[in-house]
Design an enzyme around this catalytic site. Structure first.
Site: not given
Ligand code: GCB
Length: 649
Positions: A454, A543
């Site tokens: 990101e 994710e």
């Molecule tokens: C994301 C990140 C990750 C965070 C996650 C969140 O996009 O890549 O490092 O922990 O979201 O839970 O907000």
């Protein structure tokens, strides 16, 4: 100005350590290998894990250790010390909040008894190796600096034979100073911010700002050890594998150091230690008839098959050095809609992880590693991404043996500030990729490199930055696809044209439209169609997820309950099931387990998006995922005969 002064203070190279940064250019070069230390008939290993003396330099400029040369005598002689376990993060070991949240230099020291034989035998190289330390390290042996290293998550080493031979009667005192300060030019980036309003903050108050969502654990995170090699030794081995019908091809190169002429014997052995191919050339192609390919877990009845490549290096009289590298024979290819392993479509049904657990933080912990593998296999996960940094080599070795597929990510997380796209940052990022590929290139489980998570990929400098970074990575390793993980708008993303696979993170009904589960089908569908429509590249949902506080329930579902997390997953899965017939090639849940973060108003003692708790107990979502992953395995792979869905491992 105050800010500049602050940076100088916390950076290595501040008062007392001037020159540290420029020297690292010498030590960080990767023209030598970084083979995993291993015992063999010519090599010995001595682990230095256990208790070390420790002191955090809490002086206002964090520089007392250098001003008073703490490395010159025993640490206990220059001030109070405490016990500190290695490997472990130091943050959660004591009851002291100022150590948990410490920024600056900490000092570790340990005296080692070196076997007399190592000292007496001038023909033995003695190497000190640190598996990883966060983030900037300087190492001394008996008061003499032997190396320094910038960046966590990756190993570094130094030959110390001549030093310990100087005075064989003194014990070998190893001092390691580690600085966890993050700046705009480190990976991950961060900033130090001084608060100078004395009506609000005490004198000297500053904070370490970070742009990533995990606790900034620090210390010596992976094993420290001494190992030996002969003076002439196998420095590096590179293997690239392929196959043609039933014949496996192992293309290899061996590099030897310390000998002008080296006689080599390279032997490839199967699991039963039978020789299947051999050669005496420094590089070449070994042919394996009736090859047993390396297959992912749940894709074949015999996943993770490894051959052993034994490299023997000798002179006219005798064998000098022996090193054995595990080798999995497999291929990886990407089309516009598929990810192929051994020419068969592979669908990633897996997890994102963190190196994170109670008390030890990011410290390597075998019980935890084995438990996590058991949980992943129970879940039916065939893959994971090393979010957001390289994991321990020991973990990748487990992946090789168990057939767990890995997307290997570098620590390029939180590149959000335009100043972190400058030349100094890029140069460091390229160097980190050099080190990462050097370390992990031979793991069959590693099927793709991820160069960042990101980043602000919409910023104008992102195009040059990622074009250069991805091209460089492909130059280092032409055999694996390269990606970075995006969350930015498909229309504005500057780096996407250069990746092989589009990896997208999204949190519909969580960060956007919180509480509105009904938006997921339409928004996720739009997401996929937009990215595929623009780039015609396969997509991994890298994710997705929702926080769930274990034991919190509500029906109808509300955010933070186990029910809400379940529904988010199910709604995403419905869309995946449509799109995986087209161009979606994988889904990685965020996250395998709950993990610690910085304190903040969106985190209740850490991130709770795990399907397991931080103590590795299942939430309701784990059972949803387990059902799904085993069903997917049934559809997309060849389930081993010894386990039928639903599994009972
Ligand atoms: C994301 C990140 C990750 C965070 C996650 C969140 O996009 O890549 O490092 O922990 O979201 O839970 O907000």
């Amino acid at each position: 100005n105050a800010r500049g002064a602050a940076l100088r203070m916390f950076l290595p190279g501040g008062p007392g350590v001037l020159g540290a940064l420029c020297l690292c250019a010498v030590f960080n070069t990767v023209d030598s290998g970084m083979l995993f230390p291993q015992e063999s008939s010519s090599r010995e290993v001595k682990e230095l894990n256990g208790l070390w003396d420790f002191r955090a330099d809490k002086s206002p400029n964090r520089n007392q250790g250098f001003e008073r040369a703490w490395y010159k005598s025993r640490l206990a002689e220059t001030g109070p010390v405490i016990d500190m376990p290695v490997p472990a993060s130091y943050n959660d070991i004591t009851q002291d909040p100022s150590l948990r949240d410490f920024t600056g230099w900490v000092w570790y020291e340990r005296e080692v008894v070196v076997p007399a034989r190592w000292v007496a035998d001038e023909g033995t190289r003695v190497v000190l190796r640190v598996g990883s330390a966060h983030y900037y390290s300087i190492v001394w042996v008996n008061g003499v600096k032997v190396t320094e290293h910038e960046g966590g998550h990756l190993p570094f080493e130094a030959e110390i034979g001549s030093l310990i031979r100087k005075d064989p009667t003194t014990p070998c005192r190893i001092t390691i100073a580690v600085n966890n300060t993050l700046t705009l030019k480190t990976l991950p980036p961060g900033t130090i911010q001084y608060m100078s309003d004395r009506t609000k903050y005490p004198d000297g108050f500053f904070v370490q700002n970070i742009y990533f969502d995990f606790f900034n654990y620090a210390g010596i995170h992976r094993p420290v050890l001494l190992y030996t090699t002969p003076k002439a030794y196998v420095d590096d081995i590179t293997v690239v594998t392929d196959f043609l019908d039933n014949t496996g091809l192992v293309k290899y190169t061996v590099s030897v150091q310390g000998a002008t002429t080296a006689t080599l014997k390279v032997t490839l052995m199967d699991k039963d230690r039978h020789c299947v191919a051999s050669s005496s050339d420094q590089s070449g192609v070994l042919k394996v008839v009736d090859v047993k390919l390396w297959w992912p877990y749940l894709m074949h009845e015999n996943p993770g098959y490894l051959y052993s490549l034994e490299v023997r290096q000798s002179d006219e009289r005798s064998t000098q050095d022996v090193y054995t590298l595990p080798v999995g024979i497999r291929t990886v290819n990407v089309t516009s809609t598929q990810f192929l392993i051994n020419n068969k479509p592979f669908y990633f049904h897996g997890v994102n992880k963190h190196e994170d657990s109670d008390i030890r933080g990011k410290g390597l912990d075998w019980p935890l590693i084995v438990k996590d593998f058991n949980l992943m296999k129970w879940l039916g996960a065939n893959s994971f991404r090393t979010s957001h940094y390289p994991y321990a080599e020991e973990i990748l070795q487990m992946c090789d043996r168990h057939g767990i597929v890995v997307i290997d990510e570098c620590p390029g997380v939180g590149i959000k500030d335009i100043r972190s796209f400058g030349n100094a940052s890029l140069t460091h990022h390229l160097a980190v990729m050099d080190e990462l590929v050097r370390r992990d290139k031979n793991h069959p489980s590693v099927v793709m490199w991820s160069v960042a998570n990101e980043p602000a990929a919409e910023m104008p400098p992102a195009e040059y930055y990622f074009k250069t970074l991805i091209k460089h990575t492909k130059g280092l390793d032409p055999t694996r696809p390269v990606t970075y993980i995006t969350d930015s708008n498909y229309a504005r993303d500057k780096g996407a044209p250069y990746v092989d696979v589009i990896c997208v993170n999204s949190y519909f009904s969580w960060y956007h439209d919180p509480g509105h589960l009904e938006v997921i089908p339409i928004q996720l569908n739009t997401q996929f169609e937009n990215w595929y429509g623009k780039y015609h590249k396969p997509i991994i949902q890298s994710e997705y997820g929702a926080d769930a506080v274990p034991g919190l329930h509500s029906d109808p579902p509300m955010m933070f309950t186990e029910e809400y997390q379940n529904v988010v997953l199910q709604k995403y899965h419905d869309v995946f099931d449509q799109k995986r017939k087209q161009y979606v090639i994988g889904e990685l849940i965020w996250n395998f387990a709950d993990f610690m973060t910085a304190q903040g108003i969106t985190r209740v003692v850490g991130n709770k998006k795990g399907v397991f708790t931080r103590q590795r107990q299942p939430k309701a979502a784990a059972f949803i995922l387990k059902e799904r992953y085993w069903r997917l395995a049934n559809e997309t792979g060849i389930l081993p005969p010894w386990t039928k869905y639903p599994c009972s491992l």
